[in-house]
Scaffold this active site. Sequence first.
Site, short mmCIF file in Angstrom:
data_model
loop_
_atom_site.label_atom_id
_atom_site.label_comp_id
_atom_site.label_asym_id
_atom_site.label_seq_id
_atom_site.Cartn_x
_atom_site.Cartn_y
_atom_site.Cartn_z
N VAL A 242 0.88 -1.17 0.00
CA VAL A 242 0.00 0.00 0.00
C VAL A 242 0.91 1.21 0.00
O VAL A 242 1.67 1.43 0.95
CB VAL A 242 -0.92 0.01 1.24
CG1 VAL A 242 -1.77 1.27 1.26
CG2 VAL A 242 -1.80 -1.23 1.25
N HIS A 243 0.89 1.98 -1.08
CA HIS A 243 1.85 3.07 -1.28
C HIS A 243 1.14 4.41 -1.34
O HIS A 243 0.15 4.55 -2.06
CB HIS A 243 2.59 2.81 -2.61
CG HIS A 243 3.74 3.73 -2.87
ND1 HIS A 243 5.02 3.42 -2.49
CD2 HIS A 243 3.81 4.95 -3.47
CE1 HIS A 243 5.84 4.42 -2.85
NE2 HIS A 243 5.12 5.36 -3.44
N GLU A 245 1.26 8.33 -2.37
CA GLU A 245 1.90 9.13 -3.42
C GLU A 245 3.07 9.96 -2.89
O GLU A 245 2.98 10.60 -1.85
CB GLU A 245 0.86 10.09 -4.01
CG GLU A 245 1.39 11.01 -5.07
CD GLU A 245 0.30 11.92 -5.63
OE1 GLU A 245 -0.69 12.20 -4.92
OE2 GLU A 245 0.44 12.35 -6.78
N GLU A 288 -0.35 12.93 -1.41
CA GLU A 288 0.99 13.51 -1.52
C GLU A 288 1.51 14.06 -0.19
O GLU A 288 0.79 14.77 0.52
CB GLU A 288 0.98 14.61 -2.59
CG GLU A 288 2.28 15.35 -2.76
CD GLU A 288 3.44 14.45 -3.15
OE1 GLU A 288 4.38 14.34 -2.33
OE2 GLU A 288 3.42 13.83 -4.24
N GLY A 289 2.77 13.74 0.11
CA GLY A 289 3.42 14.31 1.29
C GLY A 289 2.65 14.07 2.57
O GLY A 289 2.37 15.02 3.30
N ASP A 328 1.40 13.85 10.35
CA ASP A 328 0.88 13.02 9.26
C ASP A 328 -0.63 13.25 9.17
O ASP A 328 -1.31 13.27 10.19
CB ASP A 328 1.17 11.55 9.63
CG ASP A 328 1.10 10.61 8.44
OD1 ASP A 328 0.14 10.72 7.67
OD2 ASP A 328 2.01 9.77 8.30
N ARG A 330 -2.45 11.37 6.73
CA ARG A 330 -2.94 10.34 5.80
C ARG A 330 -4.10 9.56 6.40
O ARG A 330 -4.94 9.06 5.69
CB ARG A 330 -1.82 9.37 5.44
CG ARG A 330 -0.89 9.93 4.40
CD ARG A 330 0.26 9.01 4.15
NE ARG A 330 1.18 8.96 5.27
CZ ARG A 330 2.29 8.25 5.29
NH1 ARG A 330 2.61 7.51 4.27
NH2 ARG A 330 3.09 8.27 6.33
#
Length: 418
Positions: A242-243, A245, A288-289, A328, A330
């Site tokens: 699981v990546h 961006e 992203e980021g 973070d 995410r």
Amino acid sequence: MSETSPRKKHIVLTSHPTGNQKPVPIRWGAADARERGPVVATPAGSGLRNTVGSYSGSYSVYRALAVAAGSLDPLHKPDLTNTAPAVDLGPFPQWSDPAKIVSLDPWGHLVGSVFAGEIAAGLDVRPTIAVTRARLTVPELKHREGPRLEPDGEVLMASGEVNVTKVALEPTWYLPGIAARFGTNEHDLRRSLFEHTGGMFSELVTRPDLHVFLPPIGGITAYLFGDIKAITDPARQLSCRVHDECNGSDVFGSDICTCRPYLIHGIEDAIQTAQQGGAGLIVYNRKEGRALGEVTKFLVYNARKRQQGGDTAAHYFERTECVAGVQDMRFQELMPDVLHWLGVTRIDRFISMSNMKYDAITGQGITIGERVPIPDDLIPDDARVEMDAKKAAGYYTPGHVPSEEELSHTHGRDLDKY
Ligand SMILES: [Zn+2]
């Protein structure tokens, strides 16, 4: 616009229900697509809309721009001829569990066939998921030193290219389910979404009868390697990365982090597992980021490299928090939805060291076998700061966890050394 255009001349406010607004019923978690009902997100003005927001995620803003610029007919409806999924996926039991999938429409790829009658009758309902096939060229597979993967003519071609199925998914949020996932209530969630998007979607606070929101954020791409049936077959292996961006590394090869090398390692493991009769899965999230965006990310790079004593692993997370207010954003809580959608119940090889991803996936009842760290020789020099800081913060490693003292000795490149 011509005088004869059927587009309404007046602006229709949808912020409060009126007599002619009768949203198409939607029953999240119903056992089949027709019972669930279509996600209708046609432009404001249609009383049939049963969502807040618009199709295409963040790209809805470009669609609005295209209409404003006069290049797109505001009444255009997509012609879905020949757009059906290239392979069959599902349905899986997870699709009708309203607690398992809350951030995407499990029937989103079948809209063109399931609701063909409604579409033919004029209802503007659009797919939020598309499934196609692709052949990838990954330079590292051809040019890497040491042993390379052997072509098999099906997954990996003699030319070095890789056959995959790829799936694009747009976020479709069921707000009660999203609130539950984050341990908050729907009212507070709706208010926060309203206030922190500059009041962009007033229906969030005025239309409690609408529970589905199409947020203007990036989506997900899933890359499937090998026999798709192996993904749901417990007797066969599944490799999964699981990546999130990272354009700077993923596309441009920036050496400050491990993103692309780890992604490629995940692709290699996916190919290998597929070649052995299993399946490989790469989930690529547009976050992203750490979902802070690239501007914040680059500000943090500067702050890290200009701080007293230079860029060290000891202050890696602190610098992000100074700029962004958090380390973070995410929030991996929603991430397992795509795994549920693919019918995944176990991952044999998890190509990630993230404890947050691991906890989110296992917390959703998906078992994880082996955790595969990035091989040490794939870590770029300037990315040691990130890697050591993450290991010390709880990332999985079968090796040594750096101490506070050791973290202060891991240094990155100074800004004047580029
Ligand atoms: Zn990165």
